[in-house]
Design a protein around this motif. Sequence first.
Motif, PDB file in Angstrom:
ATOM      1  N   THR A  52       0.835  -1.208   0.000  1.00 49.93           N
ATOM      2  CA  THR A  52       0.000   0.000   0.000  1.00 49.93           C
ATOM      3  C   THR A  52       0.864   1.249   0.000  1.00 49.93           C
ATOM      4  N   ASN A  53       1.925   1.247   0.786  1.00 47.11           N
ATOM      5  CA  ASN A  53       2.836   2.396   0.797  1.00 47.11           C
ATOM      6  C   ASN A  53       3.482   2.599  -0.568  1.00 47.11           C
ATOM      7  N   SER A  54       3.817   1.508  -1.253  1.00 48.96           N
ATOM      8  CA  SER A  54       4.451   1.625  -2.569  1.00 48.96           C
ATOM      9  C   SER A  54       3.520   2.280  -3.581  1.00 48.96           C
ATOM     10  N   LYS A  55       2.219   2.142  -3.365  1.00 47.05           N
ATOM     11  CA  LYS A  55       1.238   2.694  -4.291  1.00 47.05           C
ATOM     12  C   LYS A  55       1.087   4.207  -4.154  1.00 47.05           C
ATOM     13  N   VAL A  56       1.669   4.770  -3.116  1.00 48.28           N
ATOM     14  CA  VAL A  56       1.589   6.219  -2.916  1.00 48.28           C
ATOM     15  C   VAL A  56       2.152   6.953  -4.125  1.00 48.28           C
ATOM     16  N   ASP A  57       3.222   6.417  -4.701  1.00 48.33           N
ATOM     17  CA  ASP A  57       3.880   7.090  -5.825  1.00 48.33           C
ATOM     18  C   ASP A  57       2.998   7.171  -7.061  1.00 48.33           C
ATOM     19  N   SER A  58       2.015   6.288  -7.172  1.00 52.42           N
ATOM     20  CA  SER A  58       1.129   6.299  -8.338  1.00 52.42           C
ATOM     21  C   SER A  58      -0.255   6.820  -7.990  1.00 52.42           C
ATOM     22  N   GLY A  59      -0.354   7.511  -6.856  1.00 53.35           N
ATOM     23  CA  GLY A  59      -1.633   8.076  -6.454  1.00 53.35           C
ATOM     24  C   GLY A  59      -2.622   7.049  -5.957  1.00 53.35           C
ATOM     25  N   LEU A  60      -2.125   5.864  -5.602  1.00 56.90           N
ATOM     26  CA  LEU A  60      -2.956   4.784  -5.062  1.00 56.90           C
ATOM     27  C   LEU A  60      -3.980   4.276  -6.071  1.00 56.90           C
ATOM     28  N   SER A  61      -3.693   4.458  -7.344  1.00 50.69           N
ATOM     29  CA  SER A  61      -4.598   3.957  -8.375  1.00 50.69           C
ATOM     30  C   SER A  61      -4.529   2.435  -8.454  1.00 50.69           C
ATOM     31  N   SER A  62      -5.663   1.807  -8.757  1.00 49.93           N
ATOM     32  CA  SER A  62      -5.760   0.347  -8.911  1.00 49.93           C
ATOM     33  C   SER A  62      -5.269  -0.403  -7.674  1.00 49.93           C
ATOM     34  N   LEU A  63      -5.509   0.168  -6.502  1.00 48.48           N
ATOM     35  CA  LEU A  63      -5.030  -0.442  -5.263  1.00 48.48           C
ATOM     36  C   LEU A  63      -5.613  -1.848  -5.097  1.00 48.48           C
ATOM     37  N   GLY A  64      -4.743  -2.819  -4.949  1.00 44.38           N
ATOM     38  CA  GLY A  64      -5.139  -4.212  -4.792  1.00 44.38           C
ATOM     39  C   GLY A  64      -5.107  -4.994  -6.081  1.00 44.38           C
ATOM     40  N   LYS A  65      -5.238  -4.315  -7.219  1.00 49.18           N
ATOM     41  CA  LYS A  65      -5.337  -5.008  -8.499  1.00 49.18           C
ATOM     42  C   LYS A  65      -3.975  -5.429  -9.063  1.00 49.18           C
ATOM     43  N   ASP A  66      -2.934  -4.710  -8.687  1.00 51.00           N
ATOM     44  CA  ASP A  66      -1.609  -5.036  -9.217  1.00 51.00           C
ATOM     45  C   ASP A  66      -0.683  -5.595  -8.138  1.00 51.00           C
ATOM     46  N   PHE A  67      -1.288  -6.169  -7.102  1.00 46.68           N
ATOM     47  CA  PHE A  67      -0.491  -6.674  -5.979  1.00 46.68           C
ATOM     48  C   PHE A  67       0.535  -7.701  -6.433  1.00 46.68           C
ATOM     49  N   PHE A  68       0.150  -8.634  -7.281  1.00 42.36           N
ATOM     50  CA  PHE A  68       1.071  -9.696  -7.677  1.00 42.36           C
ATOM     51  C   PHE A  68       2.211  -9.164  -8.549  1.00 42.36           C
ATOM     52  N   ASN A  69       1.933  -8.135  -9.342  1.00 43.69           N
ATOM     53  CA  ASN A  69       3.010  -7.504 -10.105  1.00 43.69           C
ATOM     54  C   ASN A  69       4.036  -6.888  -9.173  1.00 43.69           C
ATOM     55  N   TRP A  70       3.525  -6.201  -8.150  1.00 42.69           N
ATOM     56  CA  TRP A  70       4.429  -5.605  -7.156  1.00 42.69           C
ATOM     57  C   TRP A  70       5.181  -6.686  -6.395  1.00 42.69           C
ATOM     58  N   LEU A  71       4.477  -7.730  -6.005  1.00 43.19           N
ATOM     59  CA  LEU A  71       5.087  -8.796  -5.210  1.00 43.19           C
ATOM     60  C   LEU A  71       6.251  -9.439  -5.953  1.00 43.19           C
ATOM     61  N   SER A  72       6.112  -9.588  -7.272  1.00 42.31           N
ATOM     62  CA  SER A  72       7.161 -10.236  -8.064  1.00 42.31           C
ATOM     63  C   SER A  72       8.444  -9.427  -8.094  1.00 42.31           C
ATOM     64  N   THR A  73       8.364  -8.122  -7.808  1.00 41.41           N
ATOM     65  CA  THR A  73       9.557  -7.266  -7.798  1.00 41.41           C
ATOM     66  C   THR A  73      10.041  -6.962  -6.385  1.00 41.41           C
ATOM     67  N   SER A  74       9.354  -7.514  -5.385  1.00 46.49           N
ATOM     68  CA  SER A  74       9.686  -7.238  -3.990  1.00 46.49           C
ATOM     69  C   SER A  74      10.801  -8.163  -3.500  1.00 46.49           C
ATOM     70  N   SER A  75      11.189  -7.974  -2.238  1.00 41.39           N
ATOM     71  CA  SER A  75      12.234  -8.812  -1.629  1.00 41.39           C
ATOM     72  C   SER A  75      11.665 -10.088  -1.016  1.00 41.39           C
ATOM     73  N   VAL A  76      10.364 -10.305  -1.130  1.00 47.64           N
ATOM     74  CA  VAL A  76       9.732 -11.518  -0.618  1.00 47.64           C
ATOM     75  C   VAL A  76      10.242 -12.720  -1.415  1.00 47.64           C
TER      76      VAL A  76
END
Length: 381
Positions: A270-294
């Motif tokens: 959710t914090n990462s989405k701040v840079d994009s104005g929180l658009s599509s919050l929840g819809k691109d979670f897996f895209n973000w997750l694939s680039t995370s340190s998880v």
Amino acid sequence: MRLNEFTPVKNTLNEADARIQHVEDIVFWEGSAGAARALEAIRNLEKGGHNDVTIKWDGSPAIIFGRNDVGEFILTDKSGFTAKGYDGKSKNANDLEKMLLNRRKGQDIAPAFRNFASNMGDIFDEYEKATPKDFEGYFKGDLLYYNTPPIVNGNYMFTPNIVTYEINAQSEIGERVKRSKTAVVVHRVVNDQGMERPVGVDMNNFFLGDDVLVFPPTTVQDAPNINNSEVGLLKQLISKWASNLDTLLDKSYLSQNKMTDFANILYAYTNSKVDSGLSSLGKDFFNWLSTSSVSAVKQQRMFNHIQEQQAGWLALWKIVNSLMQLKNNVIQQFDDYDTDIKANIGASKGGEGYVLTHPDGDIKFVNRAGFSAANRANQRD
């Protein structure tokens, strides 16, 4: 007087607990009960709950000051207080300035950083004189100004970080600014190990003299108007999907399946989405997750879990987005009120936000697409 005795244990806060949660983020940790608590807190603002809402000051830098167990006064920043390779708990102005400059040893030191180190040294004596000699412990806070701010159009004006504050010079708080040389907003008491807990003392009467102004909690003056129709719809949504939401966020299941940090990951996303104005919050979670340190293994576990709990997953983000919309409307109303303290970020009205004192845990009202985005951009610069 001793404020660094951190017993009983239930009164101490680790880093996660010390963080005041955004209204919408409470859901990540508390599920449907947290969603209901957040919604009720918003609704109660119209019924007198605004009296428990205070300004969240955007101070900088973070400082820690107080006296050790032999009465020596210490003033430093957060890095200095927790330093391992050197003694960062400076006991006089010269040591404080040198300690800060030594961090840039071997590098070209920018004039702005030299000025920062010099200003920190300059305020040392004021904070030492203001701290009672029989006090043992440390305060953690954010600096608001090093020197009495100038008056512009009848208001004291200062910009400690990215928010510019204007305080009516004729107001009660304006008179206190006039008598002060430096100011800070205190958040927590800290012990030698860096553990934190609430302050628990009256900031108005604790410090000595007028040179150091410890800003008291400043409450909003008027209640907001809450859209009862939106509240009713969200209440129905929470009730309808409570079971699905709680299954998605079930801590026992997440622990058994090695996903105990699920809520923290949702928070980071959710914090990462701040840079994009929180658009599509929840819809691109897996895209973000694939680039995370998880780790890849945990990513797969999370993917499987969310796929199995699609109803709860969709409900989660509907509730989060709805709470955020209600919260932002409240913030806008608070920002629009005519008060003795005004804040703006550039040409935009409003500051960092507000904090609601709540018996089950304080709640943060911050416009993430406003202050949070501006703050992140400023840190990158």
